[in-house]
Design a protein around this motif. Structure first.
Motif, PDB file in Angstrom:
ATOM      1  N   ALA A 155       0.889  -1.234  -0.155  1.00  0.00           N
ATOM      2  CA  ALA A 155      -0.044  -0.069   0.089  1.00  0.00           C
ATOM      3  C   ALA A 155       0.797   1.233   0.119  1.00  0.00           C
ATOM      4  O   ALA A 155       0.383   2.209  -0.551  1.00  0.00           O
ATOM      5  N   ALA A 156       1.898   0.917   0.504  1.00  0.00           N
ATOM      6  CA  ALA A 156       2.955   2.308   0.438  1.00  0.00           C
ATOM      7  C   ALA A 156       3.206   3.006  -0.651  1.00  0.00           C
ATOM      8  O   ALA A 156       3.689   3.747  -1.067  1.00  0.00           O
ATOM      9  N   LEU A 157       3.078   1.972  -1.997  1.00  0.00           N
ATOM     10  CA  LEU A 157       3.279   2.468  -3.270  1.00  0.00           C
ATOM     11  C   LEU A 157       2.436   3.871  -3.479  1.00  0.00           C
ATOM     12  O   LEU A 157       2.573   4.372  -4.474  1.00  0.00           O
ATOM     13  N   LEU A 158       1.290   3.658  -2.829  1.00  0.00           N
ATOM     14  CA  LEU A 158       0.218   4.893  -3.139  1.00  0.00           C
ATOM     15  C   LEU A 158       0.800   6.034  -2.218  1.00  0.00           C
ATOM     16  O   LEU A 158      -0.239   7.174  -2.173  1.00  0.00           O
ATOM     17  N   ASP A 159       1.590   6.273  -1.725  1.00  0.00           N
ATOM     18  CA  ASP A 159       2.209   7.573  -0.823  1.00  0.00           C
ATOM     19  C   ASP A 159       1.291   7.643   0.358  1.00  0.00           C
ATOM     20  O   ASP A 159       0.773   8.784   0.570  1.00  0.00           O
ATOM     21  N   PRO A 160       0.793   6.824   1.178  1.00  0.00           N
ATOM     22  CA  PRO A 160      -0.402   6.955   2.077  1.00  0.00           C
ATOM     23  C   PRO A 160       0.315   7.702   3.488  1.00  0.00           C
ATOM     24  O   PRO A 160       1.428   7.657   3.353  1.00  0.00           O
ATOM     25  N   THR A 161      -0.738   8.288   4.247  1.00  0.00           N
ATOM     26  CA  THR A 161      -0.285   8.875   5.523  1.00  0.00           C
ATOM     27  C   THR A 161       0.009   7.732   6.514  1.00  0.00           C
ATOM     28  O   THR A 161      -0.128   6.455   6.445  1.00  0.00           O
ATOM     29  N   VAL A 162       0.753   8.157   7.658  1.00  0.00           N
ATOM     30  CA  VAL A 162       0.968   7.094   8.562  1.00  0.00           C
ATOM     31  C   VAL A 162      -0.282   6.474   9.259  1.00  0.00           C
ATOM     32  O   VAL A 162      -0.335   5.163   9.395  1.00  0.00           O
ATOM     33  N   GLU A 163      -1.310   7.577   9.029  1.00  0.00           N
ATOM     34  CA  GLU A 163      -2.732   6.935   9.850  1.00  0.00           C
ATOM     35  C   GLU A 163      -3.241   5.751   8.797  1.00  0.00           C
ATOM     36  O   GLU A 163      -3.811   4.742   9.294  1.00  0.00           O
TER      37      GLU A 163
ATOM     38  N   VAL B 151     -13.758  -3.689  13.576  1.00  0.00           N
ATOM     39  CA  VAL B 151     -12.452  -3.127  13.271  1.00  0.00           C
ATOM     40  C   VAL B 151     -12.297  -2.795  11.769  1.00  0.00           C
ATOM     41  O   VAL B 151     -12.095  -1.758  11.222  1.00  0.00           O
ATOM     42  N   MET B 152     -12.537  -3.970  11.091  1.00  0.00           N
ATOM     43  CA  MET B 152     -12.006  -3.898   9.726  1.00  0.00           C
ATOM     44  C   MET B 152     -13.101  -2.841   9.085  1.00  0.00           C
ATOM     45  O   MET B 152     -12.763  -2.186   7.998  1.00  0.00           O
ATOM     46  N   GLU B 153     -14.300  -3.068   9.288  1.00  0.00           N
ATOM     47  CA  GLU B 153     -15.412  -2.128   8.869  1.00  0.00           C
ATOM     48  C   GLU B 153     -14.991  -0.622   9.068  1.00  0.00           C
ATOM     49  O   GLU B 153     -15.318   0.317   8.306  1.00  0.00           O
ATOM     50  N   SER B 154     -14.628  -0.444  10.422  1.00  0.00           N
ATOM     51  CA  SER B 154     -14.483   1.013  10.809  1.00  0.00           C
ATOM     52  C   SER B 154     -13.034   1.707  10.050  1.00  0.00           C
ATOM     53  O   SER B 154     -12.784   2.784   9.982  1.00  0.00           O
ATOM     54  N   PHE B 155     -11.998   0.781  10.072  1.00  0.00           N
ATOM     55  CA  PHE B 155     -10.704   1.237   9.627  1.00  0.00           C
ATOM     56  C   PHE B 155     -10.776   1.262   8.037  1.00  0.00           C
ATOM     57  O   PHE B 155      -9.664   1.677   7.287  1.00  0.00           O
ATOM     58  N   CYS B 156     -11.642   0.546   7.179  1.00  0.00           N
ATOM     59  CA  CYS B 156     -11.542   0.753   5.764  1.00  0.00           C
ATOM     60  C   CYS B 156     -12.885   1.417   5.195  1.00  0.00           C
ATOM     61  O   CYS B 156     -13.898   1.698   5.992  1.00  0.00           O
ATOM     62  N   ASP B 157     -12.887   1.586   3.781  1.00  0.00           N
ATOM     63  CA  ASP B 157     -14.234   2.168   3.312  1.00  0.00           C
ATOM     64  C   ASP B 157     -15.184   1.053   2.999  1.00  0.00           C
ATOM     65  O   ASP B 157     -16.202   1.620   3.002  1.00  0.00           O
ATOM     66  N   LYS B 158     -14.705  -0.062   2.837  1.00  0.00           N
ATOM     67  CA  LYS B 158     -15.641  -1.100   2.375  1.00  0.00           C
ATOM     68  C   LYS B 158     -15.313  -2.642   2.991  1.00  0.00           C
ATOM     69  O   LYS B 158     -14.140  -3.100   2.714  1.00  0.00           O
ATOM     70  N   LEU B 159     -16.238  -3.232   3.329  1.00  0.00           N
ATOM     71  CA  LEU B 159     -15.752  -4.578   3.875  1.00  0.00           C
ATOM     72  C   LEU B 159     -16.782  -5.532   3.128  1.00  0.00           C
ATOM     73  O   LEU B 159     -18.039  -5.313   3.266  1.00  0.00           O
ATOM     74  N   SER B 160     -16.323  -6.610   2.271  1.00  0.00           N
ATOM     75  CA  SER B 160     -17.328  -7.499   2.129  1.00  0.00           C
ATOM     76  C   SER B 160     -16.918  -9.016   2.535  1.00  0.00           C
ATOM     77  O   SER B 160     -15.695  -9.461   2.420  1.00  0.00           O
ATOM     78  N   VAL B 161     -17.748  -9.753   3.042  1.00  0.00           N
ATOM     79  CA  VAL B 161     -17.615 -11.020   3.483  1.00  0.00           C
ATOM     80  C   VAL B 161     -18.398 -12.137   2.807  1.00  0.00           C
ATOM     81  O   VAL B 161     -19.764 -12.004   2.860  1.00  0.00           O
ATOM     82  N   ARG B 162     -17.642 -13.103   2.274  1.00  0.00           N
ATOM     83  CA  ARG B 162     -18.639 -14.253   1.796  1.00  0.00           C
ATOM     84  C   ARG B 162     -18.036 -15.381   2.212  1.00  0.00           C
ATOM     85  O   ARG B 162     -16.881 -15.529   2.467  1.00  0.00           O
ATOM     86  N   SER B 163     -18.878 -16.186   2.711  1.00  0.00           N
ATOM     87  CA  SER B 163     -18.560 -17.554   3.612  1.00  0.00           C
ATOM     88  C   SER B 163     -19.559 -18.665   3.109  1.00  0.00           C
ATOM     89  O   SER B 163     -20.922 -18.453   2.916  1.00  0.00           O
ATOM     90  N   THR B 164     -19.024 -19.957   2.958  1.00  0.00           N
ATOM     91  CA  THR B 164     -19.538 -21.001   2.694  1.00  0.00           C
ATOM     92  C   THR B 164     -19.300 -22.060   3.719  1.00  0.00           C
ATOM     93  O   THR B 164     -17.962 -22.285   3.689  1.00  0.00           O
ATOM     94  N   PRO B 165     -20.224 -22.342   4.604  1.00  0.00           N
ATOM     95  CA  PRO B 165     -19.988 -23.550   5.601  1.00  0.00           C
ATOM     96  C   PRO B 165     -19.251 -24.741   5.165  1.00  0.00           C
ATOM     97  O   PRO B 165     -19.765 -25.354   4.227  1.00  0.00           O
ATOM     98  N   GLY B 166     -18.056 -25.076   5.481  1.00  0.00           N
ATOM     99  CA  GLY B 166     -17.263 -26.080   5.049  1.00  0.00           C
ATOM    100  C   GLY B 166     -16.402 -25.922   3.960  1.00  0.00           C
ATOM    101  O   GLY B 166     -15.829 -26.853   3.706  1.00  0.00           O
ATOM    102  N   LYS B 167     -16.591 -24.781   3.339  1.00  0.00           N
ATOM    103  CA  LYS B 167     -15.735 -24.524   2.275  1.00  0.00           C
ATOM    104  C   LYS B 167     -14.595 -23.449   2.411  1.00  0.00           C
ATOM    105  O   LYS B 167     -13.680 -23.291   2.018  1.00  0.00           O
ATOM    106  N   GLY B 168     -14.901 -22.226   3.135  1.00  0.00           N
ATOM    107  CA  GLY B 168     -14.153 -21.298   3.389  1.00  0.00           C
ATOM    108  C   GLY B 168     -14.823 -19.961   3.441  1.00  0.00           C
ATOM    109  O   GLY B 168     -15.868 -19.848   3.229  1.00  0.00           O
TER     110      GLY B 168
END
Lengths: 105, 146
Positions: free
Chosen positions: B29-37, B113-130
């Motif tokens: 991500a540092a390639l995008l010259d982000p701030t420390v935050e 935390v993932m939701e609050s620290f990023c702009d978008k979070l999506s979760v896909r899950s299948t029991p037994g598959k991952g």
């Protein structure tokens, strides 16, 4: 990590990165001491913490449970701004009456 | 939208790799010259996602964690963290703040935390598959932070 005990007050100076991996060792060290000393006040000092995820919150919650089980009190001090953000998400400062002071990075 | 750069890697679900994974993600991500935050946000969110794979997806052993990330011209940093572990029965419940199937020392804040620290979070899950977690973070960077 350094631990200083003065009377019935035990202060733990946490340092470095707190994640699920490192939290296990930190927890063990603190619990061994608190089980022996049963401090009235356990202070967790976050000033030298360079990274923390929600495992840090779990660490604080667990220690709170331990000290309050024998009537002790927990204080969380010198939380860097960004640590405070995660800690606040747990609502810990309301439930546990934890004294939190923000610090600068 | 085509990425301007991408990487992918597979790593063991060992807790020692949590630090490694967030270091790689933040280095990229540092390639995008982000701030420390912004870098701190990425490290924290990635750490949560990888910890979930280790703690929840493969509770009884070591499995593979598949990480792929890309950066885009508009400053978007996108990272996918996937496992072939046990999957999540009830994703909605798993995402509730302070809910943890494990209790004890786990705060149950991973997804929050993932939701609050990023702009978008999506979760896909299948029991037994991952489970597959995708995090989007728009890097405004140092140039705009001033």
């Amino acid at each position: 990590m350094e631990m200083i005990t003065s009377g019935k007050c035990m202060t733990v100076f946490l340092s470095g990165e707190i994640d699920h991996h490192t939290a296990a060792g930190i927890r063990k060290q603190i619990d061994e001491e608190t089980d022996k000393l049963l401090p009235q006040v356990l202070v967790l000092d976050f000033s030298a913490v360079t990274f923390m995820d929600s495992s840090g919150v779990g660490l604080v919650m667990g220690r709170y449970r331990n000290v309050s089980a024998h009537g002790g009190r927990l204080e969380v001090v010198n939380l860097p701004e960004w640590c405070y953000r995660i800690m606040k998400m747990s609502g810990l400062e309301k439930i546990a009456k934890i004294h939190m002071t923000g610090g600068k990075r | 939208m085509k990425p301007i750069n991408k990487f992918s890697m597979t790593l063991d679900s060992r807790s020692a790799n949590e630090g490694f994974a967030r270091l790689v993600a933040s280095g990229f991500a540092a390639l995008l010259d982000p701030t420390v935050e912004e870098l701190c946000d990425i490290k924290t969110a990635v750490s949560e996602a990888v910890t979930n794979c280790i703690v929840h997806a493969y509770p009884n052993g070591v499995g593979n964690i598949y990480i792929s990330a890309a950066i885009y011209e508009n400053g978007l940093f996108k990272i996918k963290i996937r496992d072939r572990g046990c999957g999540i029965e009830d994703v909605k419940k798993a995402m509730e703040p302070l809910y943890s199937s494990l209790g004890g020392e786990r705060a149950g804040l991973g997804f929050a935390v993932m939701e609050s620290f990023c702009d978008k979070l999506s979760v896909r899950s299948t029991p037994g598959k991952g489970t597959s977690v995708t995090l989007d973070k728009y890097i405004k960077g140092k140039a705009l932070a001033d």
